[in-house]
Design a protein around this motif. Structure first.
Motif, PDB file in Angstrom:
ATOM      1  N   VAL A 120       0.852  -1.190   0.000  1.00  0.00           N
ATOM      2  CA  VAL A 120       0.000   0.000   0.000  1.00  0.00           C
ATOM      3  C   VAL A 120       0.888   1.241   0.000  1.00  0.00           C
ATOM      4  O   VAL A 120       1.768   1.387   0.857  1.00  0.00           O
ATOM      5  CB  VAL A 120      -0.943   0.025   1.206  1.00  0.00           C
ATOM      6  CG1 VAL A 120      -1.877   1.237   1.116  1.00  0.00           C
ATOM      7  CG2 VAL A 120      -1.756  -1.263   1.292  1.00  0.00           C
ATOM      8  N   GLU A 153      -1.591  -1.234  -4.061  1.00  0.00           N
ATOM      9  CA  GLU A 153      -2.741  -0.401  -3.760  1.00  0.00           C
ATOM     10  C   GLU A 153      -2.245   1.022  -3.543  1.00  0.00           C
ATOM     11  O   GLU A 153      -1.295   1.236  -2.779  1.00  0.00           O
ATOM     12  CB  GLU A 153      -3.448  -0.904  -2.504  1.00  0.00           C
ATOM     13  CG  GLU A 153      -4.642  -0.072  -2.074  1.00  0.00           C
ATOM     14  CD  GLU A 153      -5.403  -0.726  -0.933  1.00  0.00           C
ATOM     15  OE1 GLU A 153      -6.023   0.012  -0.127  1.00  0.00           O
ATOM     16  OE2 GLU A 153      -5.389  -1.979  -0.837  1.00  0.00           O
ATOM     17  N   VAL A 176      -5.535  -1.818  -6.773  1.00  0.00           N
ATOM     18  CA  VAL A 176      -6.592  -1.104  -6.050  1.00  0.00           C
ATOM     19  C   VAL A 176      -6.263   0.384  -6.047  1.00  0.00           C
ATOM     20  O   VAL A 176      -5.136   0.783  -5.746  1.00  0.00           O
ATOM     21  CB  VAL A 176      -6.720  -1.604  -4.593  1.00  0.00           C
ATOM     22  CG1 VAL A 176      -7.818  -0.825  -3.851  1.00  0.00           C
ATOM     23  CG2 VAL A 176      -7.014  -3.101  -4.556  1.00  0.00           C
ATOM     24  N   ASN A 178      -7.405   3.746  -4.123  1.00  0.00           N
ATOM     25  CA  ASN A 178      -8.114   4.168  -2.916  1.00  0.00           C
ATOM     26  C   ASN A 178      -8.017   5.682  -2.773  1.00  0.00           C
ATOM     27  O   ASN A 178      -6.943   6.266  -2.901  1.00  0.00           O
ATOM     28  CB  ASN A 178      -7.481   3.474  -1.696  1.00  0.00           C
ATOM     29  CG  ASN A 178      -8.252   3.716  -0.399  1.00  0.00           C
ATOM     30  OD1 ASN A 178      -9.220   4.468  -0.363  1.00  0.00           O
ATOM     31  ND2 ASN A 178      -7.795   3.073   0.657  1.00  0.00           N
ATOM     32  N   ALA A 302      -8.352  -7.024  -0.449  1.00  0.00           N
ATOM     33  CA  ALA A 302      -8.098  -7.159  -1.875  1.00  0.00           C
ATOM     34  C   ALA A 302      -8.202  -8.611  -2.341  1.00  0.00           C
ATOM     35  O   ALA A 302      -8.714  -8.903  -3.417  1.00  0.00           O
ATOM     36  CB  ALA A 302      -6.726  -6.601  -2.222  1.00  0.00           C
TER      37      ALA A 302
END
Length: 306
Positions: A120, A153, A176, A178, A302
């Motif tokens: 992330v 992400e 992903v 976000n 995820a």
């Protein structure tokens, strides 16, 4: 016994919003400190590679748990944010430097040495940069994928009124995307600052799918800032109408005296109920609880989504 905060006279905060009279956290917000040498190992590695994390800079309550599990949410583009958000502990001001050219490689090295399978990447907001740091996001995602093969992400700023920046990030093909809504429309600019734009946030989520329909979208809100239940449900409906796949709901915790006060501590059972409502709306995966944060257990979300 409970009392009303002095700020409830503000027209943006509903009557009846309450917190503990003692000023102490409710019992459900108390947790044991993880005992693990991995906590120190993770912190040492980040220090060695001169990497920032949102875990440290935003005073995340899950920091020790995540570090003890040898994971972290990397924060790129420095540690100084150009936005004066009233809820965030990250230092705000004028960033002193341009993006560090070797940061993508250092980030990828950390991900490899930690053995991360899902990485992330977030950042401070950099309104001082022409692209808001979008190209740096691109380089970080590509570097991590090439070095580790991990899924990625991104948790980005809003790149307000700069669609080419969003397109550049999506060009890196993160698994992903976000971007946190954070709160309801009525409180939006009070919580997120004058440059924020609720409609822009929603449109950005749709635009991600236009650029690459395979990218899953994700957003989150903090509760306890004075939102009312009906407007919270309306905000969740807005996210679903804009094709957002994943949702996180967590308790806002005041990081210091100069930040926005907590209006209400939401009990765990209410988080459970809101999670069920959100699932009924069609979100593919929902994480809802007092300690939930936008990147908390992000890999699980995820991987297990339908």
């Amino acid at each position: 016994m409970a009392f009303r905060l002095p700020v409830v006279s503000d027209p943006e905060i509903p009557e009846g919003a309450e917190v503990s009279a003692s000023g102490r956290l409710p019992r459900w917000l108390k947790r044991p400190i993880p005992r693990s040498n991995s906590n120190h190992m993770t912190a040492g590695l980040l220090d060695e590679l001169k990497l920032e994390t949102v875990c440290d800079n935003a005073k995340c309550p899950n920091r020790m748990e995540c570090y003890s599990q040898q994971t972290a949410t990397f924060m790129i583009l420095g540690a100084v944010c150009t936005r004066p958000c009233g809820f965030c502990a990250v230092h705000r001001g004028r960033p002193p430097e341009l993006p560090e050219s070797d940061e993508p490689e250092r980030l990828a090295e950390a991900a490899a040495r930690l053995g991360l399978k899902h990485v992330v990447i977030t950042s401070v907001t950099r309104d001082d940069l022409p692209d808001g740091g979008a190209d740096h996001f691109y380089r970080c995602v590509v570097a991590v994928r090439e070095r580790t093969g991990a899924t990625t992400e991104v948790l980005t700023p809003d790149f307000v009124h700069c669609k080419p920046s969003l397109a550049r990030v999506i060009e890196a093909r993160p698994d992903v995307f976000n971007h946190n809504m954070e709160t309801v429309p009525r409180l939006y600019r009070r919580i997120r600052g004058p440059k924020s734009d609720y409609a822009w946030t929603l449109q950005m989520m749709l635009d991600v799918k236009k650029y690459d329909s395979s990218v899953r979208t994700k957003s989150g809100l903090m509760l306890g800032l004075g939102e009312e239940r009906a407007e919270l449900i309306d905000a969740l409906a807005d996210l679903r109408e804009h094709d957002v796949d994943f949702l996180t709901l967590g308790q806002y915790l005041q990081p210091g005296e100069k930040y926005l006060p907590v209006v209400r501590y939401v009990p765990p059972e209410e988080f459970d109920e809101l999670g069920e409502i959100a699932r009924g709306m069609g979100f593919k995966k929902v994480a809802s609880g007092p300690f939930v944060r936008s990147s908390y257990h992000a890999r699980d979300m995820a991987e297990t989504a339908v």
